[in-house]
Design an enzyme around this catalytic site. Structure first.
Site, short mmCIF file in Angstrom:
data_model
loop_
_atom_site.label_atom_id
_atom_site.label_comp_id
_atom_site.label_asym_id
_atom_site.label_seq_id
_atom_site.Cartn_x
_atom_site.Cartn_y
_atom_site.Cartn_z
CB SER A 260 14.79 23.81 42.40
OG SER A 260 14.47 24.69 43.45
CE LYS A 261 21.42 20.00 44.32
NZ LYS A 261 20.73 18.78 43.93
NE ARG A 262 13.50 28.06 44.94
CZ ARG A 262 12.20 28.27 44.87
NH1 ARG A 262 11.52 28.56 45.95
NH2 ARG A 262 11.57 28.17 43.72
N GLY A 264 13.88 20.77 48.62
CA GLY A 264 14.28 19.53 49.28
C GLY A 264 15.10 18.72 48.31
#
Ligand code: GLU
Length: 485
Positions: A260-262, A264
């Site tokens: 997920s975005k967290r 990268g």
């Protein structure tokens, strides 16, 4: 042998995800390896979550990765249109066929009624399956519900299809990647194939499209395995040929959670913005499930296609190691021709006025700063001191280097001599200069530190002679004058 026809069928509810890119790649590789066709289909039946910007992003990202489709939007093909929202006239005929054959029925339940059923199941700690309340409605009952203004959805009758084509509720298929897979279809429940507003649901539209587009091999993520059993029953109910299925393991983040975005970037375009080369990205993504037979990991897609065997794809999950991708990106950057690299770096240099440099100076700057680049975007910081009158000098450099007596002595001596220095011959000049201070007990390293700190504001960076040459005598002199006390 029959021509292999594979497809990637993204739903445009977001930018092209790196996981979808991997699925697209494996389909593409299989098509290339076998001389088959790679087809793109946009699955946009969920109008609320669809946007044209996402569709454009999917096209652009696939193209940037070199995954050009043989049939699909933009390109066309004999079985198009390849965008589901343009195919809405096609589906009702097949719904009718299933209704006629008794494998589907109209369901008049309201969202509230269905919600109540679900709550009941939760209360009794049972997995929810639709009650089949509408399966055996009489014509009179249906007419009455219609008269109330209710519009039916259409449900697929799982049990009827299972009984017609299988001896037991346990349905099997042989997965190209995972081997034998099976599921107890009595747990599935009669699912909706067409909503009351006339739009087909994923499991139904995907079967009709794959059937009509003559897709004979479906390679996709293992999150679709449970759908595959539903789809097999629909194929059977329609008397259609069932394609081969191959399900890929998931891509997990280094901490083994869902990527997920967290962690990268996750969308291909986001990786590109961050300075990854699409060649490196696609090479890296191929290694999430495929391994080269010769152990040599850096390969082009064409080379990978020659070495690709779908049966050898790993059935387990792969870890997305950002560190490895960074390393690989660095390797790809090193392989680029100077001019090519210099062009590709320009988008990351927008905050500078490139007109301050001649084309030759620009190339020289890239040449001396490229070595440590991992991402193209690393260039932004790496070349900051080549632009503007004076560099930014951080406090630590000021205090630990520029304020020392040694540095001040060195820099004053540069100013004494600089007018006589031939900037085309800096190598020898600096050599001689270091020697001069060495005789006075000042280490060559300290001499160079003083000059570097004054001119660039930093204690390390690109080749010193190169920096001085590119900046030119006037700028170098001015920068040194500014820090001499
Ligand atoms: N639109 C589906 C998705 O994006 C396609 C799944 C499939 O390949 O059947 O997940």
């Amino acid at each position: 042998m029959e021509e292999i026809r594979v497809r990637i069928a993204p739903s445009p509810s977001g930018n092209l995800h790196i996981g979808t890119a991997r699925t697209a790649l494996f389909n593409y590789l299989y098509a290339k390896k076998t001389g088959g066709k790679f087809i793109l289909r946009i699955e946009d039946t969920d109008a609320e979550r669809t946007s044209q910007a996402y569709i454009d992003n999917i096209f652009d990202s696939l193209k940037a990765l070199g995954l050009n489709w043989d049939e699909g939007p933009d390109v066309g093909g004999p079985y198009g249109p390849y965008t589901q929202s343009e195919r809405f006239d096609i589906y009702p005929k097949y719904v009718q066929e299933l209704l006629d054959k008794g494998f589907a029925y109209e369901c008049f339940c309201t969202p509230e009624e269905l919600e109540a059923e679900k709550e009941e199941a939760t209360k009794n700690k049972k997995a929810y399956v639709y009650s089949k309340k509408c399966e055996n409605l009489t014509e009179e009952e249906k007419a009455k519900l219609r008269a109330e203004g209710r519009k039916p959805a259409i449900r697929f009758s799982v049990e009827k299809a299972q009984k017609a084509f299988h001896d037991t509720p346990i349905v099997h298929f042989e997965d190209l990647v995972k081997g034998d897979l099976h599921q107890d279809t009595s747990l599935i429940g009669d699912f909706v194939i067409m909503k009351s507003n006339g739009s087909p649901t994923y499991n139904f539209a995907v079967v009709i499209d794959d059937m009509l587009m003559k897709i004979n091999t479906v390679i996709r993520g293992e999150d679709h395995i449970s759908n595959t059993f539903k789809q097999i029953l629909i194929y059977e109910a329609l008397g259609a040929e069932i394609p081969k299925f191959g399900h890929l393991g998931m891509i997990l983040a280094p901490d083994r959670s869902k990527l997920s975005k967290r962690h990268g970037a996750t969308a291909v375009s986001e990786f590109v913005e961050r300075g990854y080369l699409t060649d490196a990205l696609i090479n890296f993504v191929a290694l999430l499930g495929w391994s080269p037979s010769d152990g040599e990991e850096i390969k082009t897609v064409d080379e990978i296609a020659k070495d690709f065997r779908i049966h050898e794809v790993s059935s387990s999950n792969s870890i997305f190691e950002y560190d490895k991708l960074n390393w690989m990106n660095g390797q790809y950057i090193k392989k680029l021709e100077l001019k090519d690299l210099a062009e590709r770096l320009k988008p990351y240099l927008k905050k500078y006025d490139l007109n301050e440099l001649t084309e030759e100076q620009y190339l020289h700057m890239v040449e001396i700063t490229r070595e440590p680049l991992t991402l193209l975007s690393d260039i932004t910081d790496a070349v900051e001191y080549f632009f503007g009158e004076y560099p930014t000098i951080d406090k630590e450099v000021q205090e630990t280097v520029l304020d020392t007596e040694t540095s001040q002595t060195v820099l004053k001596e540069v100013l004494n001599r600089i007018d006589g220095w031939d900037f085309n011959n800096l190598h020898e000049i600096l050599e001689e200069f270091r020697g001069y201070f060495k005789e006075q007990g000042i280490k060559p390293k300290l001499t160079m530190w003083a000059i570097r700190a004054a001119v660039t504001g930093r204690t390390r960076g690109a080749d010193m002679c190169g920096i001085l040459e590119i900046l030119g005598k006037d700028k170098v002199k001015a920068r040194i004058q500014k820090v001499v006390k």
